[in-house]
Design an enzyme around this catalytic site. Structure first.
Site, mmCIF file in Angstrom:
data_model
loop_
_atom_site.group_PDB
_atom_site.id
_atom_site.type_symbol
_atom_site.label_atom_id
_atom_site.label_comp_id
_atom_site.label_asym_id
_atom_site.label_seq_id
_atom_site.Cartn_x
_atom_site.Cartn_y
_atom_site.Cartn_z
ATOM 1 N N GLY B 480 -1.008 59.677 53.422
ATOM 2 C CA GLY B 480 -2.728 59.922 53.574
ATOM 3 C C GLY B 480 -3.963 58.654 53.051
ATOM 4 O O GLY B 480 -4.183 58.461 52.702
ATOM 5 N N GLY B 522 3.270 48.939 55.242
ATOM 6 C CA GLY B 522 2.862 50.260 56.447
ATOM 7 C C GLY B 522 1.728 49.440 57.817
ATOM 8 O O GLY B 522 1.890 49.414 58.627
ATOM 9 N N ARG B 638 -7.817 40.529 56.913
ATOM 10 C CA ARG B 638 -8.879 42.408 57.260
ATOM 11 C C ARG B 638 -8.636 43.073 56.644
ATOM 12 O O ARG B 638 -7.917 43.857 56.503
ATOM 13 C CB ARG B 638 -8.844 41.910 58.538
ATOM 14 C CG ARG B 638 -9.800 42.330 59.596
ATOM 15 C CD ARG B 638 -9.750 42.104 61.105
ATOM 16 N NE ARG B 638 -8.036 42.701 61.720
ATOM 17 C CZ ARG B 638 -8.002 43.859 62.165
ATOM 18 N NH1 ARG B 638 -9.699 44.410 62.079
ATOM 19 N NH2 ARG B 638 -7.156 44.381 63.197
ATOM 20 N N THR B 644 -10.655 54.591 55.467
ATOM 21 C CA THR B 644 -9.414 54.589 54.254
ATOM 22 C C THR B 644 -8.973 53.481 53.481
ATOM 23 O O THR B 644 -7.983 54.093 52.327
ATOM 24 C CB THR B 644 -8.551 55.249 55.274
ATOM 25 O OG1 THR B 644 -7.985 53.581 56.115
ATOM 26 C CG2 THR B 644 -8.582 55.587 56.085
ATOM 27 N N GLU B 715 -0.509 49.080 47.421
ATOM 28 C CA GLU B 715 0.127 48.728 46.367
ATOM 29 C C GLU B 715 -0.981 48.200 45.425
ATOM 30 O O GLU B 715 -0.845 48.402 44.312
ATOM 31 C CB GLU B 715 1.322 48.595 46.223
ATOM 32 C CG GLU B 715 2.670 48.922 47.617
ATOM 33 C CD GLU B 715 3.348 50.028 47.230
ATOM 34 O OE1 GLU B 715 3.180 49.958 46.171
ATOM 35 O OE2 GLU B 715 3.942 50.333 48.340
#
Ligand SMILES: Cc1cc2nc3c(=O)[nH]c(=O)nc-3n(C[C@H](O)[C@H](O)[C@H](O)COP(=O)(O)OP(=O)(O)OC[C@H]3O[C@@H](n4cnc5c(N)ncnc54)[C@H](O)[C@@H]3O)c2cc1C
Ligand code: FES
Ligand code: FES
Lengths: 334, 748, 159
Positions: B480, B522, B638, B644, B715
């Site tokens: 997500g 990720g 960047r 998202t 995070e």
């Protein structure tokens, strides 16, 4: 979940018969949001279930009558909450439903089933290893001396301090609601105030309805105090949560803001829906202002008994009553 | 295939201008077509439900399964009485795969309440649930301790228990001496309670055997760990384990390693010769996976009269299980958020009788920031300085710990931009000075956050197709956070094709190996690999290193000039790893083990930064805190995918609201485990709890870190939200929250 | 053993007839028997809203609904929302446009709730939407996007 037999009678008469035939332990199923939930937790284990959700005799809402308001026990919380007359004339009743659960649940749950919802005590719902006199009589009470932040301050005892979690019954008890009840022995009328019982030595006994009786209708006498009413609910989050403390309050005000009629009940803090006559007496004839409202709140909690983590809800409860009186007072003047 | 370390190419790659590409996969999600692990329904499916221990610790002395076994439809009941033939998978932070070293169902020991003691499998879900409720166990109970201060806990120093360089106490200069000499001092203890990740997707999935190959459909952040771990547990070749997890219904750390239900599920599926589905009841998830442990922080700050920091001492006690120590890195950010010349950290573990705690979004950084940023607010009050000014005047140049430069550091820009967007200049300094007519108190608070930028090995494969589409197969997971959107954008932007011409496959061990996706690494790590793979693809297609590509034409041309490419597609692969990482890191990744690099890299240290500004309202009657407005400005390098990325920050703010105001896993020392194990009693925010959230980015690419200029975001976005709220509560009420959550009773 | 109950209802317009164990929830029947896995299980106790579907046009949590109780009723799930040609419903499109989702696990429930929220007339003001969408938890915290999507599909501007 334990196996059970399921029947869905078409009429009230058939339902009463089906219930008697199935025998003790049988449960009626309305919206299922309490019963099916607890069956999933293996806390309710009825061998048979009689579905009364769609019984025509339990349907219907009448909020226009001259003498009383009537709510079929099978009416949905959402429909009653949205009733325009109720929202205008008895906001406390409408709000107590609108502020309960979620719209999805209110679309399933009935106003009759709502009265008989069971405590949300985590030790009750959690099952083993927690002792719980309500779930397993004689096993003890884990909440006493345990995590009792949400437990009852009023009406508890040495055997149980589980809070009655519902909102609607708190508002109803403030308005002297009565219930029509049907069973194999006929029909009777029961004041709502006589429905729920304090835990005492038998916390597993929560109400005075016989196992084979069905609540068919809830009736509320008409009162002018309805317009000056509110259901005020304080929770850990803004919505979709049970009350930390709540108050149903209705007033009519006379000359100079003097209280003529006054009704106060508190929720989320007691082992049953809790009417507060001492708070009402405190206000009778007094001018409704911050001080008298606070005094009424204090009177409501005069008999409160705190456990380990819930003492703060006495002060919170007092303020909740006072705040509800402020809101109701404003409405009464409109 | 290229195997680049960090790709020497440090020039700005021609990334597209920032355009608002909608989330990839949104259509599947809004139509219900997206398939999560438990949505898999092969024919002949059987259903499993675990039975869990009700004792807090001890031994199982009797297990009665007769009644359960007699339930019609019951196929199998697995327990320690059976020889499951499985080995433990090992603790994920000790060269293993599992969230804890303990594998239940192998012996009669009970280490914590909620530990599985049996697995019931039946033809139908109702039968499995029914039977599971009929399994009876007797225990020989032993005393246990589940709270930090309880008798029977054991406290160990991290430095001694985990003697690894990166886990050593951070010591810079003589912090104790400098603290003693400081004219202004703050000395306070802050605490955050246990919390659970509670992603909406329940833990579970489907295990099935295709011949001697095990296929697992389960939402996970670490398909590689499931593959490697199950292979180890079952004693089979990892190539005979396939893990398929295209969509994960939220992870937040809960699903970052192998959980102990899976190996028994695989055993059941093998014995029955049928696929078996297991979806854990929500209540079980509170004990079946990790959680955020309790942590207690003593923070001492020394400053000169102007509030210039001279010393900081940060001592932390973190809850542990009896068996495993979750390596704590609280002081990694508290030693670096500001230019503090003298710092001393100390991290200890307190062993208790619980499942092993673990990672939950910003696992150390959220509690650490709550402690430090609250203390800093206290210092600002003591110094009579504006809290934004105070932070700006303590900004760091180089990394205070290593002396190396930061790859990029725009914390000051976050603070300035945030202050401007929020209207901070209007803030009266005194607590309790903003009040509405109805008596509602209003408060404004600020806090900063940082999070290490780590990089992991990633294999990316690009397939340019004759129809002009490009398929990207990448070792990563979509929980997500928007990784597929960022990857699709990167490929589309590079080649000058539409995002809808790019297909991204993640979460599938059949196509590429997978490293754990967590720690926000990720997106930056996978982008690095895709960036390298794009260069390789361009070389194979024979097109220039930059500029739009007519993919269909280039594939056709490549097919003509290199017939071995078969004309249907041109394939390029790249394997990347973090700067300075040894080659073994790639082997670890391939084996499903964790192998992150950073935040200390050969030439620099890398962190993302953020500043949060919060407005709270506290009504007089019931002083429950409401967060009416938040402004967050992030420095994440960047912005790889604006849509998202903004969602990540907004979501983290919602998390921060929960962490600050309501989330708390309740512990009853008489029973062990967690008591409020459902979504009614574990209180997370609902829609009505969330006010306005405004998100902005500094947007400055970090080409020192890597050629994509992307740092990390998921995070850091949470770090500092809770202290911004807590500081706003102080500003509103004059009461200083020193433990979370801040509930109505704390302000009555 | 529990005796099975013949139950007839429609799902997304299609007639269904099943012999049901009365213990089966509508959610489990949809997911495990009818292959309609769009409705999600997040709690199985009415505490999250992930399983929201419409029964006779009203939103309910299907995990707390014994499936035998939908006898004679009509059920609509997320699979029945887009047009037969696959065209997204305006609310679904608004969810995409306002990025009202992250992991997507709560999304089918949010969409079903949002549709009902608008139909009930509970999307008149932002605070109404917030309140009436509060029965659907989203751990990813997509609430601002959900608010924006429902508001847009209800034909309103911010405010
Ligand atoms: C997540 C969640 C949140 C909730 N939040 C709130 C809240 O904030 N406030 C609140 O007040 N409630 C709340 N509730 C409780 C909910 O309102 C009740 O579960 C519901 O009102 C019960 O009605 P029902 O029709 O579903 O009853 P059922 O579950 O069908 O029945 C409940 C009980 O009443 C008996 N019964 C039902 N109808 C009759 C009748 N006519 N005559 C005799 N006996 C009968 C049944 O046998 C059973 O024992 C919540 C529930 C859930 C699951
Ligand atoms: S799964 Fe039905 S409300 Fe959560
Ligand atoms: S989008 Fe992930 S839970 Fe809502």
């Amino acid at each position: 979940m334990r196996p059970y037999t399921y029947t869905a009678p078409a009429t009230l008469e058939e339902a009463v018969r089906a219930l008697s035939e199935a025998g003790p332990g049988t449960k009626v199923l309305a919206g299922g949001t309490t019963l099916f939930d607890l069956m999933k937790l293996d806390i309710e284990t009825p061998p048979a279930v009689v579905d009364i959700r769609a019984l025509p005799e339990l349907a219907g809402i009448d909020t226009a009558g001259p003498r009383e308001l009537t709510f079929g026990a099978g009416a949905l919380m959402a429909d009653v909450a949205a009733d325009p007359l109720l929202r205008r004339d008895y906001p406390a009743l409408a709000e107590s439903l609108a502020k309960a659960a979620s719209q999805q649940l209110r679309n399933m749950a009935t106003v009759g089933g709502n009265l008989l919802q069971r405590t949300r005590c985590t030790y009750f719902r959690g099952g083993p290893p927690f002792p719980c006199n309500k779930r397993l009589p004689g096993s003890g009470c884990a909440a006493i001396g345990g995590l009792d932040r949400g437990h009852a301050l009023l009406g508890g005892g040495d055997a149980c301090v589980a809070t009655y979690p519902g909102d609607w019954a708190v508002a109803l008890i403030a308005f002297d609601a009565v219930l029509d009840v049907t069973g194999p022995r006929g029909t009777r009328t029961l004041p709502l105030a006589g429905l729920h019982v304090e835990p005492g030595e038998r916390p597993d006994r929560e109400h005075t309805l016989a196992w084979d009786e069905i609540v068919t209708r809830i009736r509320v006498p008409v009162t002018a105090a309805g317009r000056g009413s509110t259901y005020h609910k304080v929770r850990d989050r803004e919505s979709y949560a049970f009350a930390l403390a709540s108050a149903a309050v209705a007033v009519t005000l006379g000359e100079g803001g003097a209280v003529e009629e006054c009704r106060v009940a508190v929720g989320g803090v007691a082992t049953r829906p809790w009417r507060c006559p001492s708070a009402e007496e405190e206000l009778a004839g007094a001018v409704l202002d911050r001080r008298s409202a606070r005094r009424a709140g204090a009177a409501a909690f005069a008999g409160a008994r705190a456990g380990t983590h819930n003492a703060f809800r006495i002060e919170l409860g007092i303020r909740t009553v006072a705040e509800a009186l402020r809101i109701a007072g404003e409405r009464a003047l409109r | 295939m290229t195997d680049t370390e960090e790709s020497g190419d440090r020039t700005a790659h021609p990334w597209p201008p920032v355009e608002r590409t909608p989330r990839v996969g949104a259509r599947e999600k809004v139509t219900g077509a997206a398939r999560y692990g438990a949505d898999h329904a092969p024919p002949g499916l059987a259903y499993a439900i675990p039975v869990v221990a009700t004792a807090g610790k001890g031994r199982i002395t009797g297990l009665d399964t007769a009644e359960a076994a007699a339930v019609p439809g019951v196929l199998l009941i697995l327990s320690h009485l059976d020889d499951l033939g499985i080995a433990p998978a090992g603790y994920v932070m000790a060269d293993g795969y599992a969230f804890q070293s303990l594998q239940p169902l192998l012996d009669d020991r009970i280490a914590y309440r909620g530990q599985p003691i049996a697995l019931v499998v039946a033809d139908t879900l109702v039968a499995a649930v029914h039977a599971a409720g009929l399994v009876r166990a007797a225990y020989d109970e032993e005393p246990f301790a589940v709270e930090l201060d309880a008798a029977g806990t054991e406290t160990v120093l991290q430095e001694e228990a985990l003697p690894l360089p990166f886990l050593a106490d951070v010591v810079v200069g003589d912090a104790d001496g400098a603290y003693e000499r400081s004219p202004l001092r703050v000395d306070a203890v802050y605490e955050t309670g246990p919390q659970h990740q509670v992603p909406m997707e329940l833990i579970g999935g489907v295990a099935e055997w295709h011949g001697d190959t095990l296929v697992v459909h389960e939402g996970t952040q670490s398909a590689g760990a499931l593959r490697g771990g199950l292979a180890r547990q079952l004693g089979i070749d990892p190539d005979r384990v396939q893990v398929i997890t295209p969509y994960v219904g939220g992870g937040f750390g809960q699903k970052n390693s192998l959980q102990p239900h899976l190996a028994p599920l695989a055993v059941a599926a093998r014995r029955l010769g049928r696929p078996v589905k297991l979806v854990l009841p929500r209540a079980h998830t509170f004990h079946a996976a990790s959680f955020r442990p309790v942590s207690r922080h003593r923070v001492r700050l020394g400053a000169d009269r102007s509030g210039r920091l001279l010393a900081a001492i940060h001592e932390v006690d973190q809850q542990a299980s009896r068996r495993d120590l979750l390596p704590a890195t609280y002081t990694e950010i508290t030693s670096r958020l500001y230019g503090i010349s003298s710092f001393r950290g100390r991290q200890r573990h307190v062993r208790t009788d619980v499942q092993t705690p673990g990672y939950m979004r910003a696992p150390f950084e959220h509690p650490a920031a709550f402690a430090l940023e609250s203390a800093l607010d206290e210092l600002a009050c003591a110094a009579g300085r504006d809290p934004v000014e105070l932070r700006l005047s303590n900004d760091a140049g180089a990394d205070p710990v290593t002396g190396k430069p930061f790859s990029s550091r725009h914390l000051a820009a976050c603070l300035r931009r945030g202050a401007e967007l929020f209207g901070w200049a209007e803030r009266p300094p005194d607590p309790g000075s903003m009040r509405e007519t109805d008596g509602t108190l209003v408060g404004w608070g600020v806090a900063a956050g940082a999070y290490p930028v780590m990089t992991v090995p990633v294999l990316a494969r690009l397939r340019a197709r004759a129809d002009g589409r490009v398929l990207a197969e990448v070792g990563g997971h979509e929980m997500g956070q928007g990784i597929t959107t960022a990857l699709a954008r990167a490929v589309a932007g590079d080649l000058g094709i539409g995002v809808d011409r790019v297909d991204v496959v993640v979460g599938d061990t059949r196509v590429v190996p997978h490293h754990l996706t967590a720690g926000a690494w990720g997106t930056n790590s996978t982008l690095l690999a895709v960036h390298a793979a794009l260069l390789e693809l361009r070389a194979r297609l024979g097109v220039p290193r930059e500029g739009p590509v007519d993919v269909a034409a280039a594939v056709a041309a490549a097919g003509r000039s290199a017939p071995e490419q078969d004309g249907a597609e041109v394939v390029a692969e790249a394997l990347t790893k973090g700067p300075g990482q040894p080659p073994e890191a790639v082997d670890r990744m391939r084996a499903g083990l964790v192998a992150p690099a950073g935040p200390e890299y050969p030439g620099h240290v890398a962190f993302s930064f953020i500043a949060h500004f919060a407005e709270v309202r506290v009504a007089p009657a019931a002083p429950r805190v409401r967060v009416s407005r938040v402004v967050s400005v992030a420095d994440c390098g960047r912005v790889a995918s604006p849509v998202t990325a903004e969602a990540q920050v907004r979501g983290a703010v919602v998390w921060g609201i929960g962490a600050a105001l309501s989330e708390h896993s309740e512990v009853d020392p008489r029973f062990g485990g967690f008591v409020n194990a459902d979504l009614a009693d574990y209180v997370i925010p609902v829609n009505a709890d969330v006010g306005r959230i405004e998100v902005a980015f500094v947007g400055e690419p970090d080409f020192t870190l890597n050629p994509t200029g992307v740092k990390t975001l998921g995070e850091v976005a949470l770090v500092g939200v809770a202290p911004a709220i807590a500081n706003a509560v102080f500003h509103a009420t004059g009461r200083r929250p020193r433990s979370l959550p801040i509930r109505v009773e704390d302000l009555l | 053993m529990t005796s099975e109950v013949v139950t007839e209802f429609t799902v997304n317009g299609q007639a269904v007839r099943l012999d049901l164990d009365p213990r089966e929830s509508l959610l489990d029947v949809l997911r495990e028997r009818l292959g309609l896995t769009g409705s999600k299980k997040g709690c199985d106790h009415g505490q999250c809203g992930a399983c929201t579907v419409h029964v006779d046009g009203r939103r309910v949590v299907s995990c707390l609904l014994p499936a035998v109780q939908v006898n004679g009723r009509s059920v609509r799930t997320i699979e029945g929302v887009a047009g037969p040609d696959g065209a997204l419903h305006p609310l679904q499109q608004a969810f995409v446009d306002h990025d009202a989702l992250q992991c997507g696990y709560c999304t089918p429930g949010q969409v079903m709730s949002g549709l009902a929220c608008i139909a009930e007339g509970n999307a008149g003001a932002d605070d109404d939407i917030r309140e009436h969408m509060s029965g659907n938890l989203c751990r990813c915290g997509a609430y601002p996007g959900i608010l924006a999507a429902v508001r847009a599909a209800a034909g309103r501007r911010e405010g």
